[in-house]
Design a protein around this motif. Structure first.
Motif, mmCIF file in Angstrom:
data_model
loop_
_atom_site.group_PDB
_atom_site.id
_atom_site.type_symbol
_atom_site.label_atom_id
_atom_site.label_comp_id
_atom_site.label_asym_id
_atom_site.label_seq_id
_atom_site.Cartn_x
_atom_site.Cartn_y
_atom_site.Cartn_z
ATOM 1 N N ASP A 23 0.821 -1.212 0.000
ATOM 2 C CA ASP A 23 0.000 0.000 0.000
ATOM 3 C C ASP A 23 0.857 1.266 0.000
ATOM 4 O O ASP A 23 0.474 2.265 -0.617
ATOM 5 C CB ASP A 23 -0.954 0.011 1.196
ATOM 6 N N VAL A 24 1.997 1.246 0.676
ATOM 7 C CA VAL A 24 2.884 2.418 0.649
ATOM 8 C C VAL A 24 3.366 2.653 -0.775
ATOM 9 O O VAL A 24 3.339 3.776 -1.279
ATOM 10 C CB VAL A 24 4.071 2.271 1.627
ATOM 11 N N GLY A 25 3.808 1.594 -1.445
ATOM 12 C CA GLY A 25 4.236 1.737 -2.842
ATOM 13 C C GLY A 25 3.106 2.249 -3.720
ATOM 14 O O GLY A 25 3.298 3.153 -4.540
ATOM 15 N N SER A 26 1.906 1.707 -3.527
ATOM 16 C CA SER A 26 0.747 2.132 -4.314
ATOM 17 C C SER A 26 0.401 3.590 -4.066
ATOM 18 O O SER A 26 -0.045 4.292 -4.970
ATOM 19 C CB SER A 26 -0.472 1.266 -3.975
ATOM 20 N N HIS A 27 0.624 4.052 -2.851
ATOM 21 C CA HIS A 27 0.369 5.448 -2.493
ATOM 22 C C HIS A 27 1.132 6.392 -3.423
ATOM 23 O O HIS A 27 0.653 7.470 -3.759
ATOM 24 C CB HIS A 27 0.780 5.669 -1.031
ATOM 25 N N PHE A 28 2.309 5.972 -3.861
ATOM 26 C CA PHE A 28 3.141 6.778 -4.759
ATOM 27 C C PHE A 28 2.967 6.375 -6.230
ATOM 28 O O PHE A 28 3.725 6.802 -7.090
ATOM 29 C CB PHE A 28 4.611 6.689 -4.338
ATOM 30 N N GLY A 29 1.960 5.531 -6.509
ATOM 31 C CA GLY A 29 1.681 5.125 -7.882
ATOM 32 C C GLY A 29 2.637 4.074 -8.413
ATOM 33 O O GLY A 29 2.722 3.858 -9.620
ATOM 34 N N CYS A 30 3.341 3.408 -7.510
ATOM 35 C CA CYS A 30 4.348 2.417 -7.922
ATOM 36 C C CYS A 30 3.761 1.010 -8.001
ATOM 37 O O CYS A 30 2.938 0.626 -7.169
ATOM 38 C CB CYS A 30 5.496 2.387 -6.911
ATOM 39 N N ALA A 31 4.225 0.259 -8.971
ATOM 40 C CA ALA A 31 3.881 -1.159 -9.078
ATOM 41 C C ALA A 31 4.945 -1.975 -8.354
ATOM 42 O O ALA A 31 6.108 -1.591 -8.288
ATOM 43 C CB ALA A 31 3.813 -1.582 -10.538
ATOM 44 N N LEU A 32 4.527 -3.092 -7.825
ATOM 45 C CA LEU A 32 5.425 -4.031 -7.153
ATOM 46 C C LEU A 32 6.081 -4.937 -8.181
ATOM 47 O O LEU A 32 5.415 -5.460 -9.075
ATOM 48 C CB LEU A 32 4.634 -4.877 -6.158
#
Length: 137
Positions: free
Chosen positions: A110-119
């Motif tokens: 969710d932290v990564g997604s907060h910045f629009g990042c894909a895992l």
């Protein structure tokens, strides 16, 4: 190919500003050498650190990395740098036991997604779909 160390599990997060079609492992190797890639977004390192501190109270901020312990395991957050103030990849190294805590793993994602990042999960060589929502920076 050498056997992956089973003591930790690595997760990588980055945001593509356009569909690059680059092999994720090549992206990681380039970014890990602190070389920027055109089309990969940059972020304020301080904003990322703030978000991890908000979502993981008790995380220890060592400036160059963040360290968290809980759920019988740990994770450490580090970054690849585009320049002195911005990063282009968030790297989370988890203790293998943390995989037994899906809630914690989802909070990291969710932290990564907060910045629009894909895992990107190098253990499975899978890069998940980048969030469609506008990143919060």
């Amino acid at each position: 190919m050498a056997k992956k160390n089973q003591m930790s599990y690595d997760l990588y997060f980055w945001r593509e500003e356009r569909n690059l079609k680059n092999d994720p492992q090549d992206v990681i190797e380039t970014l890990s050498a602190d070389k920027p890639i055109a089309g990969i977004a940059t972020f304020s390192r301080d904003k990322i650190r703030e978000k991890f501190k908000l979502d993981f109270p008790g995380i220890v901020d060592g400036d160059i990395s963040l360290d968290w312990e809980g759920e019988g395991s740990y994770f450490q957050v580090s970054f690849t740098h585009a320049d002195k103030m911005s990063v282009n990849c968030i790297i989370v190294t988890c203790g293998y036991k943390l995989l037994d805590s899906p809630d914690t793993m989802n909070r990291i994602i969710d932290v990564g997604s907060h910045f629009g990042c894909a895992l990107y999960d190098p253990q499975t060589n899978e890069r998940y779909q980048q969030p469609n929502s506008q990143p919060v920076e």
